[in-house]
Design an enzyme around this catalytic site. Structure first.
Site, PDB file in Angstrom:
ATOM      1  N   ASP A  30       0.853  -1.180   0.000  1.00  0.00           N
ATOM      2  CA  ASP A  30       0.000   0.000   0.000  1.00  0.00           C
ATOM      3  C   ASP A  30       0.900   1.243   0.000  1.00  0.00           C
ATOM      4  O   ASP A  30       2.090   1.178   0.330  1.00  0.00           O
ATOM      5  CB  ASP A  30      -0.882  -0.029   1.246  1.00  0.00           C
ATOM      6  CG  ASP A  30      -1.722   1.216   1.394  1.00  0.00           C
ATOM      7  OD1 ASP A  30      -2.455   1.555   0.457  1.00  0.00           O
ATOM      8  OD2 ASP A  30      -1.629   1.870   2.457  1.00  0.00           O
ATOM      9  N   ASP A  62      -0.434   5.226   0.722  1.00  0.00           N
ATOM     10  CA  ASP A  62      -0.765   6.235   1.734  1.00  0.00           C
ATOM     11  C   ASP A  62      -0.781   5.633   3.139  1.00  0.00           C
ATOM     12  O   ASP A  62      -1.510   4.679   3.417  1.00  0.00           O
ATOM     13  CB  ASP A  62      -2.135   6.844   1.440  1.00  0.00           C
ATOM     14  CG  ASP A  62      -2.130   7.679   0.180  1.00  0.00           C
ATOM     15  OD1 ASP A  62      -1.080   7.802  -0.451  1.00  0.00           O
ATOM     16  OD2 ASP A  62      -3.208   8.203  -0.176  1.00  0.00           O
ATOM     17  N   ASP A 119      -1.895  -0.531   5.963  1.00  0.00           N
ATOM     18  CA  ASP A 119      -2.224   0.152   7.214  1.00  0.00           C
ATOM     19  C   ASP A 119      -3.709   0.331   7.455  1.00  0.00           C
ATOM     20  O   ASP A 119      -4.100   0.807   8.520  1.00  0.00           O
ATOM     21  CB  ASP A 119      -1.565   1.540   7.229  1.00  0.00           C
ATOM     22  CG  ASP A 119      -2.283   2.518   6.302  1.00  0.00           C
ATOM     23  OD1 ASP A 119      -2.525   2.157   5.127  1.00  0.00           O
ATOM     24  OD2 ASP A 119      -2.615   3.626   6.746  1.00  0.00           O
TER      25      ASP A 119
END
Length: 254
Positions: free
Chosen positions: A11, A13, A196
């Site tokens: 991922d 961001d 996250d």
């Protein structure tokens, strides 16, 4: 490290990119070692191809595919646009027939996107270039949120909650794309996934090895680290990302 023994699916961001500054450079030394070792890095994000292509090139992984718009599409190696047919116009038409309880990037100008995301204006403009999906915010009554999500599902629209936005599309997932791309690689390699947010959970569960990167801005993917297959990075953002990747690869190639 063993060349081609691993493929990393990450991922962006809040994971490889700092949640506030969008900076990836604290991980630059680790990324250089991965390139030198021939380890594939597949960026997997809700970002558009227009956003990911320059980031991928800056990081030195333009030779690797990328998963764009939360898995709704794939950006082939060495290209700036996805090879699949655009579904975004059909998505917007379907949304227009539902209660007006969703505000997405297509409803905002680049200045508004920049304000809501913290992106600089030029990057916000690239974020608006949707091919497959629509990130945004549910704006209706909270008591009717479940009803709205059910309405989306009846039209074939899936909803994935990320760190900032709810992303709508006609399907495809980071986990599914990870499986497809890994199967096409020599080996195939063992997969390492890092994320996250809730929209990373399925990818983390499906990977051979997973790393949860802590992000104080939101609750996280909802998975429990077991210290073995699923680990917790020692710090948020690119610093934690790099430390976790280096530790995991050192252990796996020992």
């Amino acid at each position: 490290m063993k060349t081609r023994a691993f493929a990393i699916f990450s991922d962006l961001d809040g994971t490889l990119l700092d949640h506030e500054t969008y900076d990836w450079r604290p991980a630059a030394p680790c990324l250089a070692r991965l390139r030198d070792a021939g380890v594939a890095l597949v960026l997997a994000s809700s970002k558009t191809a227009a956003e990911i292509a320059p980031l991928r090139a800056e990081m030195g992984f333009a030779h690797c595919p990328a998963i764009v718009e939360n898995g709704a599409g794939v950006l082939p190696p060495g290209t700036e646009r996805p090879g699949e047919s655009r579904t975004h116009p059909r998505l917007r038409a379907a949304l227009a027939a539902l209660p007006p309880w969703f505000a997405g990037f297509s409803d905002w100008d680049p200045e508004e996107i920049a304000r809501r995301t913290g992106l600089p204006p030029q990057a916000a403009g690239r974020a608006a270039l949707r091919d497959f999906s629509e990130p945004g915010l549910y704006t209706g009554p909270e008591a009717r949120r479940a009803e709205f999500l059910q309405s989306l599902a009846r039209t074939g629209i899936t909803a994935a909650q990320g760190g900032r936005f709810l992303t709508l599309s006609f399907g495809g997932s980071k986990a599914g794309r990870m499986a497809e791309l890994a199967a096409q690689m020599p080996g195939p390699p063992r997969t390492i996934a890092l994320g996250d947010a809730p929209n990373d959970a399925a990818m983390l569960r499906a990977a051979d090895h997973a790393v949860i990167v802590p992000n104080p801005a939101h609750p996280g993917p909802g998975l429990a680290a077991d210290g073995h297959r699923i680990r917790l990075a020692p710090a948020p953002g690119p610093k934690g990302w790099a430390a976790a990747v280096q530790a995991l690869l050192a252990e796996l190639t020992d």
